[in-house]
Enzyme design. Structure first.
Site, short mmCIF file in Angstrom:
data_model
loop_
_atom_site.label_atom_id
_atom_site.label_comp_id
_atom_site.label_asym_id
_atom_site.label_seq_id
_atom_site.Cartn_x
_atom_site.Cartn_y
_atom_site.Cartn_z
N ASP A 9 0.95 -1.04 -0.08
CA ASP A 9 -0.13 0.14 -0.02
C ASP A 9 0.78 1.20 0.11
O ASP A 9 2.19 1.02 0.41
CB ASP A 9 -0.97 0.00 1.24
CG ASP A 9 -1.55 1.30 1.52
OD1 ASP A 9 -2.49 1.63 0.54
OD2 ASP A 9 -1.17 1.82 2.69
N LEU A 10 0.43 2.36 -0.18
CA LEU A 10 1.14 3.70 -0.38
C LEU A 10 1.07 4.65 0.71
O LEU A 10 1.83 4.48 1.77
CB LEU A 10 0.79 4.42 -1.57
CG LEU A 10 1.35 3.68 -3.19
CD1 LEU A 10 1.08 4.68 -4.31
CD2 LEU A 10 2.77 3.43 -2.96
N THR A 43 -2.72 0.18 -4.40
CA THR A 43 -3.17 1.39 -3.99
C THR A 43 -4.44 1.81 -4.08
O THR A 43 -5.10 1.39 -5.15
CB THR A 43 -2.24 2.39 -4.07
OG1 THR A 43 -2.85 3.71 -3.47
CG2 THR A 43 -2.05 2.69 -5.66
N GLY A 44 -5.33 2.37 -3.33
CA GLY A 44 -6.36 3.03 -3.45
C GLY A 44 -6.24 4.52 -4.48
O GLY A 44 -7.19 5.00 -5.00
N ASP A 217 -2.25 -0.25 6.20
CA ASP A 217 -2.50 0.44 7.32
C ASP A 217 -3.94 0.73 7.53
O ASP A 217 -4.43 1.22 8.71
CB ASP A 217 -1.70 1.69 7.37
CG ASP A 217 -2.21 2.68 6.52
OD1 ASP A 217 -2.66 3.99 6.81
OD2 ASP A 217 -2.53 2.34 5.25
N ASN A 220 -9.05 -0.06 3.93
CA ASN A 220 -9.13 -0.51 2.67
C ASN A 220 -8.22 -1.72 2.34
O ASN A 220 -8.07 -2.29 1.08
CB ASN A 220 -9.16 0.70 1.54
CG ASN A 220 -7.96 1.30 1.59
OD1 ASN A 220 -7.23 1.37 2.63
ND2 ASN A 220 -7.40 1.82 0.42
#
Length: 270
Positions: A9-10, A43-44, A217, A220
């Protein structure tokens, strides 16, 4: 050690609190790739604001954007690229009712799509405060189905908006609030979340689930962390995600927690 698929994730994970990459993170991910592991961003974020991070990390792997909605190889044609979309009629219906729903800003996005409408500049990260004339969202400009719809809504109307979307369009889309301080909800195709993208990558590379390592984290990341053979929550993650994870990093995203964990877990030489 078996070759790992490492899904990162970013925001709040790979990036520090200034939404930047540290040199240590860049170097560590470079060493993981050099050791034969596959590192992929999941990522979202839209692709338009994650490609520069992809380039800084010198990745050549597919990237997953919009929480699993888009899988593609940045900068090049890829026959296996996919994109999940929902009917633009849903966007038009929300646009028609925006004032009664308390909508302050609405943005429809896809791989090559960014259109938005706002009453006044809304200070929400990821979105330009001033729109170009070519970026105005209306029934005439939105000619294709979007992958994602992001809505800034009045705080006191957020719950009602989510209820409205579930009641009217719940058969076709999922809706969830963002983490963090902004009153923002995001709409995507029903059943599509990050684990869909990670599963796609695992099949593409022939990696068993037990060799999938994922870091996140926020809410999502829940399905991705559960899907992974080894799911790791950041020290700064939500309590719920920590409960789903196999492990938690000793340090936060602002303390190079991802880089330090990878170095130890993969036994990467400094």
């Amino acid at each position: 050690m078996n070759r790992k698929l490492i899904a990162i994730d970013l925001d709040g994970t790979t990036l520090n609190n200034q939404a930047r990459l540290s040199q240590k993170t860049i170097d560590t991910i470079g060493r993981a790739s050099k050791a034969g592991h596959i590192v992929s961003i999941v990522t979202g974020r839209p692709n338009r604001i994650s490609q520069s991070i992809y380039d800084q990390l010198h990745l050549e792997t597919p990237m997953i954007n919009f929480n699993g909605g888009l899988g593609h190889l940045p900068h090049r044609y890829w026959s296996k690229e996919y994109q999940h979309t929902f009917s633009r009629d849903i966007v038009f219906e929300i646009l028609r009712n925006r004032s009664s729903l308390g909508v302050e800003m609405i943005a429809a996005e896809g791989k090559n799509l960014f259109l938005a409408q706002q009453d006044h500049p809304v200070a929400v990260g990821f979105f330009p405060t001033n729109l170009k004339s070519t970026e105005i969202l209306n029934t005439r400009t939105l000619t294709t189905n979007p992958t994602s719809l992001t809505i800034a809504v009045r705080q006191d109307r957020q719950r009602a908006l989510i209820q409205y979307i579930n009641d009217q369009f719940g058969e076709f889309v999922d809706v969830a609030p963002w983490g963090g301080p902004n009153s923002v909800v995001e709409i995507g195709v029903k059943g599509i979340q990050k684990a869909v993208g990670v599963d796609f990558l695992a099949h593409h590379y022939g990696i068993e689930r037990e060799n999938v390592l994922a870091f996140g984290d926020e809410h999502n990341d829940n399905e991705m962390i559960e899907y992974a053979g080894w799911g790791v929550a950041m020290a700064n993650a939500t309590d719920h995600l920590k409960g789903l994870a196999n492990d938690v990093t000793p340090e936060t995203n602002d303390e190079d927690g991802l880089a330090d964990y990878l170095t130890t877990y993969l036994k990467l030489a400094e």
